[in-house]
Design a protein around this motif. Structure first.
Motif, PDB file in Angstrom:
ATOM      1  N   ARG A   1       0.934  -1.367  -0.039  1.00 32.11           N
ATOM      2  CA  ARG A   1       0.048  -0.068  -0.036  1.00 32.11           C
ATOM      3  C   ARG A   1       0.875   1.198  -0.058  1.00 32.11           C
ATOM      4  NH1 ARG A   1      -1.293   4.124   3.053  1.00 32.11           N
ATOM      5  NH2 ARG A   1       0.276   3.394   4.399  1.00 32.11           N
ATOM      6  N   GLU A   2       1.883   1.061   0.689  1.00 28.73           N
ATOM      7  CA  GLU A   2       2.926   2.393   0.694  1.00 28.73           C
ATOM      8  C   GLU A   2       3.491   2.562  -0.548  1.00 28.73           C
ATOM      9  OE1 GLU A   2       1.914   0.934   4.468  1.00 28.73           O
ATOM     10  OE2 GLU A   2       3.004  -0.013   3.003  1.00 28.73           O
TER      11      GLU A   2
ATOM     12  N   ILE B   1     -10.107  -0.304  -6.584  1.00 24.94           N
ATOM     13  CA  ILE B   1      -9.901  -1.303  -5.582  1.00 24.94           C
ATOM     14  C   ILE B   1      -8.828  -0.433  -4.811  1.00 24.94           C
ATOM     15  CG2 ILE B   1      -8.553  -3.567  -5.098  1.00 24.94           C
ATOM     16  CD1 ILE B   1      -9.735  -4.576  -7.815  1.00 24.94           C
ATOM     17  N   THR B   2      -8.975  -0.699  -3.245  1.00 25.23           N
ATOM     18  CA  THR B   2      -7.750   0.213  -2.657  1.00 25.23           C
ATOM     19  C   THR B   2      -7.388  -0.922  -1.658  1.00 25.23           C
ATOM     20  OG1 THR B   2      -9.352   2.064  -2.553  1.00 25.23           O
ATOM     21  CG2 THR B   2      -7.763   1.833  -0.759  1.00 25.23           C
ATOM     22  N   LEU B   3      -6.188  -1.028  -1.394  1.00 21.35           N
ATOM     23  CA  LEU B   3      -5.131  -1.902  -0.774  1.00 21.35           C
ATOM     24  C   LEU B   3      -5.400  -1.174   0.637  1.00 21.35           C
ATOM     25  CD1 LEU B   3      -1.915  -2.557  -2.618  1.00 21.35           C
ATOM     26  CD2 LEU B   3      -3.928  -3.784  -2.753  1.00 21.35           C
ATOM     27  N   SER B   4      -5.990  -1.931   1.457  1.00 21.02           N
ATOM     28  CA  SER B   4      -6.183  -1.663   3.018  1.00 21.02           C
ATOM     29  C   SER B   4      -4.874  -1.791   3.815  1.00 21.02           C
ATOM     30  CB  SER B   4      -7.139  -2.408   3.812  1.00 21.02           C
ATOM     31  OG  SER B   4      -6.856  -3.675   3.744  1.00 21.02           O
ATOM     32  N   ASP B   5      -4.469  -0.931   4.930  1.00 19.76           N
ATOM     33  CA  ASP B   5      -3.288  -1.108   5.462  1.00 19.76           C
ATOM     34  C   ASP B   5      -3.168  -1.886   6.575  1.00 19.76           C
ATOM     35  OD1 ASP B   5      -0.733   0.363   5.852  1.00 19.76           O
ATOM     36  OD2 ASP B   5      -1.611   0.480   8.093  1.00 19.76           O
ATOM     37  N   GLU B   6      -1.803  -2.757   6.372  1.00 21.81           N
ATOM     38  CA  GLU B   6      -1.485  -3.634   7.455  1.00 21.81           C
ATOM     39  C   GLU B   6      -0.397  -3.199   8.153  1.00 21.81           C
ATOM     40  OE1 GLU B   6      -2.922  -6.471   8.153  1.00 21.81           O
ATOM     41  OE2 GLU B   6      -4.641  -5.907   6.727  1.00 21.81           O
TER      42      GLU B   6
ATOM     43  N   ASP C   1       2.929  -3.610   8.246  1.00 23.74           N
ATOM     44  CA  ASP C   1       3.998  -4.238   7.805  1.00 23.74           C
ATOM     45  C   ASP C   1       5.117  -3.111   7.478  1.00 23.74           C
ATOM     46  OD1 ASP C   1       2.841  -2.417   6.008  1.00 23.74           O
ATOM     47  OD2 ASP C   1       3.377  -3.378   4.186  1.00 23.74           O
ATOM     48  N   SER C   2       5.172  -1.752   8.101  1.00 24.09           N
ATOM     49  CA  SER C   2       6.240  -1.068   8.025  1.00 24.09           C
ATOM     50  C   SER C   2       6.393  -0.592   9.544  1.00 24.09           C
ATOM     51  CB  SER C   2       5.776   0.549   7.413  1.00 24.09           C
ATOM     52  OG  SER C   2       5.353  -0.022   5.872  1.00 24.09           O
ATOM     53  N   PRO C   3       7.700  -0.539   9.751  1.00 29.46           N
ATOM     54  CA  PRO C   3       8.194  -0.158  11.151  1.00 29.46           C
ATOM     55  C   PRO C   3       8.480   1.387  11.331  1.00 29.46           C
ATOM     56  CG  PRO C   3      10.077  -1.253   9.906  1.00 29.46           C
ATOM     57  CD  PRO C   3       8.928  -1.159   8.964  1.00 29.46           C
ATOM     58  N   PRO C   4       8.364   1.957  12.399  1.00 31.53           N
ATOM     59  CA  PRO C   4       8.560   3.287  12.628  1.00 31.53           C
ATOM     60  C   PRO C   4       9.977   3.503  12.385  1.00 31.53           C
ATOM     61  CG  PRO C   4       8.190   2.291  14.864  1.00 31.53           C
ATOM     62  CD  PRO C   4       7.986   1.239  13.649  1.00 31.53           C
ATOM     63  N   ARG C   5      10.362   4.542  11.932  1.00 31.70           N
ATOM     64  CA  ARG C   5      11.738   5.269  11.736  1.00 31.70           C
ATOM     65  C   ARG C   5      12.183   6.576  12.016  1.00 31.70           C
ATOM     66  NH1 ARG C   5      12.509   0.624  12.153  1.00 31.70           N
ATOM     67  NH2 ARG C   5      13.177  -0.849  10.432  1.00 31.70           N
TER      68      ARG C   5
ATOM     69  N   ILE D   1      10.044  14.890  20.194  1.00 35.39           N
ATOM     70  CA  ILE D   1      10.851  14.022  19.010  1.00 35.39           C
ATOM     71  C   ILE D   1       9.845  13.517  18.292  1.00 35.39           C
ATOM     72  CG2 ILE D   1      12.973  14.142  20.139  1.00 35.39           C
ATOM     73  CD1 ILE D   1      12.585  11.289  20.960  1.00 35.39           C
ATOM     74  N   LYS D   2      10.284  12.906  17.010  1.00 38.55           N
ATOM     75  CA  LYS D   2       9.134  12.389  16.027  1.00 38.55           C
ATOM     76  C   LYS D   2       9.783  11.186  15.272  1.00 38.55           C
ATOM     77  CE  LYS D   2       5.103  13.127  12.885  1.00 38.55           C
ATOM     78  NZ  LYS D   2       4.646  11.745  13.384  1.00 38.55           N
ATOM     79  N   ALA D   3       9.101  10.135  15.186  1.00 38.57           N
ATOM     80  CA  ALA D   3       9.501   9.260  14.084  1.00 38.57           C
ATOM     81  C   ALA D   3       8.456   9.123  13.106  1.00 38.57           C
ATOM     82  CB  ALA D   3       9.683   8.194  14.871  1.00 38.57           C
ATOM     83  N   ASN D   4       8.676   8.518  12.069  1.00 38.82           N
ATOM     84  CA  ASN D   4       7.729   8.282  10.870  1.00 38.82           C
ATOM     85  C   ASN D   4       7.281   6.851  10.653  1.00 38.82           C
ATOM     86  OD1 ASN D   4       7.997  11.401  10.267  1.00 38.82           O
ATOM     87  ND2 ASN D   4       9.912  10.723   9.154  1.00 38.82           N
ATOM     88  N   ASP D   5       6.010   6.667  10.461  1.00 40.05           N
ATOM     89  CA  ASP D   5       5.688   5.330   9.996  1.00 40.05           C
ATOM     90  C   ASP D   5       4.888   5.519   8.944  1.00 40.05           C
ATOM     91  OD1 ASP D   5       4.317   2.791   9.994  1.00 40.05           O
ATOM     92  OD2 ASP D   5       4.611   2.675  12.315  1.00 40.05           O
ATOM     93  N   ALA D   6       5.097   4.631   7.858  1.00 41.00           N
ATOM     94  CA  ALA D   6       4.304   4.792   6.582  1.00 41.00           C
ATOM     95  C   ALA D   6       2.854   4.124   6.597  1.00 41.00           C
ATOM     96  CB  ALA D   6       5.323   3.810   5.487  1.00 41.00           C
ATOM     97  N   ASP D   7       2.768   3.463   7.730  1.00 41.18           N
ATOM     98  CA  ASP D   7       1.363   3.014   7.863  1.00 41.18           C
ATOM     99  C   ASP D   7       0.375   4.186   8.390  1.00 41.18           C
ATOM    100  OD1 ASP D   7       1.945   0.375   7.469  1.00 41.18           O
ATOM    101  OD2 ASP D   7       2.888   0.077   9.329  1.00 41.18           O
ATOM    102  N   VAL D   8      -0.834   3.758   8.396  1.00 42.02           N
ATOM    103  CA  VAL D   8      -1.969   4.847   8.802  1.00 42.02           C
ATOM    104  C   VAL D   8      -2.674   4.264   9.900  1.00 42.02           C
ATOM    105  CG1 VAL D   8      -1.914   5.910   6.402  1.00 42.02           C
ATOM    106  CG2 VAL D   8      -3.312   3.971   6.928  1.00 42.02           C
TER     107      VAL D   8
END
Length: 758
Positions: free
Chosen positions: A195-196, A225-230, A232-236, A259-266
């Motif tokens: 999805r990402e 068709i939409t890919l729903s989030d799982e 599967d992406s760790p925070p960075r 401070i902030k980390a990013n996560d591609a999931d939603v």
């Protein structure tokens, strides 16, 4: 048996077994839909063997659509369709045919039912129920995972040919998705769709009839068709080093940075939690997650001190709050990340800090004024270590009992302390930097006043003690106890004693801070003494020993045989010594005295009912005395002296008016009245005697008025009845000397005399 009748169709003729009861040979007509010719479409022909071609037979057609859709030639039996027919609107028509004789109208063939069936042609394309479908599938799904099923319908006849046989195919969306050609089920065609990387796909599906052969009709639809989030992406962390700064005065719990980390999931899969993993950071700081921004908020855990430590470095780790076990052991890196945080502490001018907080000091209550109580100490925590001065907040020491040395913080007493008045004194000491008076610190100082045995014990309560006249020797009459406002460390211990020479009572100490008062002799008499005052000496056992003498009042009372008190009043003794005859005589005297009082009150009431001396209009309490004297107007303040009427002596005083200028140098001399008005005095004395001797006169002071003129008036008698002169004998020239108030009167009478003389 009837003759054979044939039934012809323009399309197809089916022969059925002959029926011998009727002359029909029954057939079923078939007609193609959507006829495109210009003429009427020929359906078929009805023919009976009763028809010999002589024109005497008539064919009659009835049923659905006859006259509008279907026509029959009554002579030949030919049937035609007048309009284009659509099988999708109606697939079969049921009609009735009858043969009659034209001449006699006799039925030659009975009414018979037959059908006209419309043959289908492929004139309808497949149609989907929606033009646009929406579907979703989890990302990273396996190949062949079902997404959605889409189906189309064809209005053509499914039982005749391939006009309604559909085949599904995918026109757009490959190679990500595929479709089942028979049932329209869409499935994933590629593994590990992320999805990402790409979230939305547009897939176009086609449905074609005639089994997909060339020439068939088709319809299409679009599937979004939409890919729903799982997860599967760790925070960075985008940056693995963070630098923060804060003042050393930051309060505990205050936020110093984020401070902030990013996560591609939603959504839920993107929620993160932060933690400090180094001991150095865990002791001084804490970190929490902001659920709205998914940031890590660093807060102060303990009070910071620039002078002790100026920098802190620690590691922060971030992980997902909700983990998916399917991806925890994937080839991707672990589902966590870390970063270094460096916090710099900035110096501020801090207020003084006391060595203790709070202070608890003890002092004895007998401490004299100016005595030492205790010492408080404060210092400037800054590197400059500025000097401080001390003071007492007088709002906490309103009685000004204490003083403090502003330099060394020594607390002394200003007055003597009394523990019985107040056991604790809570004051606030303020330390202030001399170089910066705005930097102050307060500390509570609790001063406990220690007890000193300076109060003597006394009775715990007021005792109402009595002794019976018939008491026996050694009998208990009272148990006493004592209280002491002091608080010795070992507790109270009281000693009770009375004079050993007391012949009436003795005391026994119970050794529990109570004592018993016993009688030393038997028999007491109220006639001899009805009250005894017993001094009791109470001593404590503290140092120095304090003692006091409390007096116990013992009343002698009459009691019954069981010792219950009946009477302690001395008046009862007097009543007990009188005989019955004396009591009766006293009672009769009281009754006679009451009767006299009642009779006197009745006579007084009867006298008050008589008419009073003065009627209500003349009653002095509401009487108004009027004098018909004309004043001198608003400006006249001394033209009339009411005192002249009250005291004839003042008539000799020749007072001048101040509101007018006197016209004569020598004022008019009036003749003094007779000072000794004997007739008036005798009249008044006579009336006074009558009022004093009148029993019906009112009891209150009153004023009686009488119409007695008397003698000696300057104006002589004003009554015309006693006047011996006529009007012309009067002289009115003196009126002009009376001033402005009498000017009008003078003009009237003096002018009248002048006119008369003329």
């Amino acid at each position: 048996m009837p003759d054979l009748v044939t039934f012809h169709s323009s399309v197809h003729t089916e022969l059925f077994p002959r029926r011998y009861k009727r002359g029909w040979m029954w057939n079923q007509f078939f007609l193609l839909e959507e006829y495109t010719g210009n003429d009427n479409q020929y359906v078929g022909k009805l023919h009976s063997n009763m028809d010999r071609g002589d024109g005497n037979v008539k064919y009659i057609l009835t049923g659905e659509g006859v006259g509008s859709l279907f026509l029959i030639d009554e002579n030949s039996g030919d049937i035609h369709a007048t309009k284009r027919l659509d099988r999708e609107e109606r697939a079969i028509y049921t009609l009735h045919a009858t043969v009659v004789d034209k001449r006699t109208n006799e039925t030659l063939e009975a009414d018979t039912e037959f059908n006209i069936k419309i043959h289908d042609i492929n004139d309808n394309e497949p149609k989907f129920s929606k033009d646009l479908y929406f579907a979703s599938v989890p990302e990273m799904s396996d190949v062949g995972t079902s997404v959605i099923q889409v189906t189309a319908t064809d209005a053509d006849d499914q039982t005749y040919g391939n006009s309604a046989k559909l085949v599904y195919s995918i026109l757009q969306g490959q190679p990500y998705f595929s479709v089942d050609s028979d049932n329209g089920t869409i499935r994933t065609a590629l593994p590990n769709m992320d999805r990402e990387t790409k979230e939305n796909y547009q897939v176009v599906i086609q449905a074609k009839d005639m089994a997909g052969q060339m020439g068939g009709l088709s319809g299409t639809t679009t599937v979004s068709i939409t890919l729903s989030d799982e997860n599967d992406s760790p925070p960075r962390f985008a940056n693995h080093t963070f630098r923060l700064s804060t003042l050393e005065s930051a309060e505990v719990g205050a936020a110093i940075g984020r401070i902030k980390a990013n996560d591609a999931d939603v959504g839920r899969n993107a929620e993160m939690q932060y933690s400090i993993v180094d001991r150095d950071g865990q002791d001084m700081f804490t970190i929490i997650s902001d659920q709205n921004t998914q940031e890590g908020v660093i807060r102060v855990k303990k009070q910071l001190d620039y002078e002790k430590q100026r920098t802190y470095s620690f590691k922060v780790e971030v992980t997902n709050t909700y983990l998916d076990p399917r991806f925890m052991y994937s080839p991707n890196p672990p589902f966590k990340d870390d970063a270094m945080v460096r916090v710099t502490i900035e110096d501020v001018d801090e207020p003084p800090v006391f060595s203790r907080n709070p202070y608890i000091i003890e002092v004895h209550e007998d401490t004299a004024a100016g005595s030492f109580v205790g010492v408080v100490s404060a210092r400037d925590p800054d590197a400059d270590n500025n000097s401080v001065k001390y003071s007492i907040d007088r709002h906490t020491d309103l009685e000004r009992l204490f003083n403090i040395d502003s330099v060394n913080g020594t607390i002394t007493t200003l007055k003597g302390l009394d523990r019985e008045m107040s056991k604790w004194h809570n004051i606030s000491v303020v330390a202030t930097e001399i170089s910066n008076p705005r930097q102050t610190t307060r500390v509570p100082v609790f001063i406990k006043v220690l007890d000193v045995n300076d109060n003597a014990p006394e009775f715990a309560m007021y005792y109402e003690t009595f002794v019976c006249e018939n008491v026996q020797s050694g009998q208990l009459i009272q148990t006493i106890s004592a209280v002491d406002t002091d608080e010795p460390l070992v507790g109270h211990k009281f000693v009770f004693s009375i004079s050993s020479s007391n012949p009436n009572f003795t005391i026994v100490d119970n050794e529990d801070n109570t004592a018993r008062i016993l009688t030393r002799r038997a028999g007491f008499s109220r006639r001899e003494m009805n009250t005894y005052l017993l001094p009791v000496v109470i001593s404590d056992n503290d140092y120095p020993i304090q003692s006091s003498t409390s007096t116990l009042t013992v009343n002698v009372c009459a009691c019954d045989s069981r010792g219950n008190m009946q009477s302690c009043n001395t008046e009862a003794l007097l009543s007990a010594g009188l005989s019955t005859g004396a009591l009766v005589a006293i009672l009769l005297c009281v009754i006679i005295l009451l009767m006299i009082v009642v009779l006197f009150a009745a006579l007084r009431r009867q006298q008050r009912k008589k008419e009073p001396l003065i009627i209500s209009k003349e009653d002095v309490r509401d009487n108004v005395v009027s004098y018909n004297d004309e004043g001198g107007g608003e400006e006249d303040t001394q033209a009339f002296d009411i005192g002249t009427l009250r005291n004839p002596e003042v008539m000799d005083a020749n007072k001048l008016r101040r509101d007018i200028i006197p016209e004569m140098l020598f004022p008019f001399q009036r003749t003094s009245p007779i000072k000794d008005n004997a007739d008036v005095r005798e009249f008044i004395h006579g009336r006074l005697h009558e009022n004093d001797s009148d029993p019906t006169a009112p009891p209150y002071d009153s004023l009686a008025t009488y119409a007695y003129e008397g003698s000696g008036s300057l104006a002589e008698s004003l009554s015309s009845l006693e006047s011996g002169c006529v009007e012309g004998d009067q002289e009115y020239d003196y009126l002009s000397n009376w001033g402005p108030p009498f000017k009008k009167l003078a003009d009237m009478y003096i002018g009248k005399d002048t006119a008369r003389e003329t």
